[in-house]
Design an enzyme around this catalytic site. Structure first.
Site, mmCIF file in Angstrom:
data_model
loop_
_atom_site.group_PDB
_atom_site.id
_atom_site.type_symbol
_atom_site.label_atom_id
_atom_site.label_comp_id
_atom_site.label_asym_id
_atom_site.label_seq_id
_atom_site.Cartn_x
_atom_site.Cartn_y
_atom_site.Cartn_z
ATOM 1 N N PRO A 199 -46.144 39.865 55.756
ATOM 2 C CA PRO A 199 -45.145 39.031 55.657
ATOM 3 C C PRO A 199 -45.503 37.692 55.203
ATOM 4 C CG PRO A 199 -44.955 40.211 57.836
ATOM 5 C CD PRO A 199 -46.470 40.550 57.412
ATOM 6 N N LYS A 200 -44.741 37.032 54.485
ATOM 7 C CA LYS A 200 -45.012 35.747 53.839
ATOM 8 C C LYS A 200 -44.151 34.847 54.665
ATOM 9 C CE LYS A 200 -45.593 32.936 50.081
ATOM 10 N NZ LYS A 200 -45.015 31.661 50.683
#
Length: 308
Positions: free
Chosen positions: A23-24
């Protein structure tokens, strides 16, 4: 200064064997350096920001000496990460930072280890570095945590669709066999919106009241563009950031009291406005903008990224 790895934007989720998906997180890039004597926190730009995050610096004292981590500092609020609160933490004075550390505690989402117990591990494959990172941080717990990771593209696609509610802005994709690509766009990032990072090379208006930004986009012929008018909140941010970076330039009709000879002059062609004078920024800032092409309306500035 430690040069961090960068990511190139993609429009679709890469699917291939040997890929890892993370996930960013929507925060500020932060390198944690634990020496034998202290902890130093470095922004992506190389600026030292230890005083802004005393809570993370204190937590990082648990790390073994000779450890360097790469990750993102985030602030959670109402069940999601809040970028505006991270900006508030980053801009605080040392005295104010101690207060905010209590009311707005920071978390560190670590996604790579560059050095461990004095050993440089950047040349090792990501898969091995990931194991070292998890083994290092899981026993410690919050606020230092490894980001989630999967090698399953279907699970990654599910993350991409469901995690925005938590403030996650997309995915970062890495090769399992990849060394740490310091200073290069060796990773890939998939965002939820058509938002790009642009270099802010200057602004129109005055230092106290910037009107629009002069941008260079990462694609195309690198011709500077003038953004759409800034909101009041962005005008304040640009004014503060410009003052901090020693903004220079010359307005179309500068006041007599301004030191004209010491200020560099530049102009840019704006759609519908012709040649527009602007004040330059050195070094440039970075802004997130929404934009299609130079034949369409001017880029819309979403926010500054003052951590860069």
């Amino acid at each position: 200064m430690i040069r961090v790895a960068l990511a190139a934007a993609v429009r679709d989720l890469p699917r291939a064997a040997g890929l890892a998906y993370e996930p960013k997180f929507d925060g500020h890039r932060l390198v944690v350096v634990r020496s034998a004597a202290e902890v130093t926190l470095q922004a992506r730009s190389g600026r030292i920001v230890t005083s802004a995050f005393p809570d993370l610096a204190a937590a990082a004292l648990q790390l073994p000496a000779g450890t360097v981590l790469d990750g993102e500092v985030v602030v959670w609020h109402a069940g999601r990460t809040d970028f505006a609160l991270v900006q508030r933490r980053a801009a605080a004075t040392a005295a104010r930072a101690a207060v905010l550390a209590q009311s707005l505690p920071a978390s560190y989402a670590a996604f790579d280890v560059l050095e461990l117990a004095g050993l440089d591990v950047r040349a090792r494959p990501y898969e091995r570095r990931r194991t070292l990172l998890v083994d290092l941080l899981l026993p410690l717990g919050p606020p230092l945590q490894p980001v989630p990771m999967t090698t399953d593209p279907e699970l990654a696609a599910t993350w991409y669709e469901t995690l925005p509610a938590s403030g996650i802005e997309g995915l970062v994709v890495k090769r399992l066999d990849q060394a740490y690509p310091a200073g290069r766009r060796g990773w890939q990032k998939l965002r939820h919106t058509d938002v790009r990072d642009a270099a802010v090379v200057g602004y129109t208006g005055t230092p106290r009241r910037p009107l629009a930004l002069v941008l260079v986009l990462p694609v195309g012929d690198q011709t500077p563009l003038v953004s759409s008018p800034l909101t009041a909140a962005l005008r304040r941010e640009v004014a503060e950031a410009a003052a901090a970076r020693g903004a220079a330039g010359r307005a179309a009709e500068p006041r007599a009291a301004e030191p004209r000879a010491a200020e560099p002059r530049a102009t840019v062609t704006a759609i519908g406005l012709g040649e527009v004078p602007y004040r330059t920024l050195d070094p440039p800032l970075t802004a997130e903008v929404r934009h299609t092409s130079a034949r369409h309306p001017p880029p819309e500035v979403i926010r500054l990224r003052t951590d860069l």
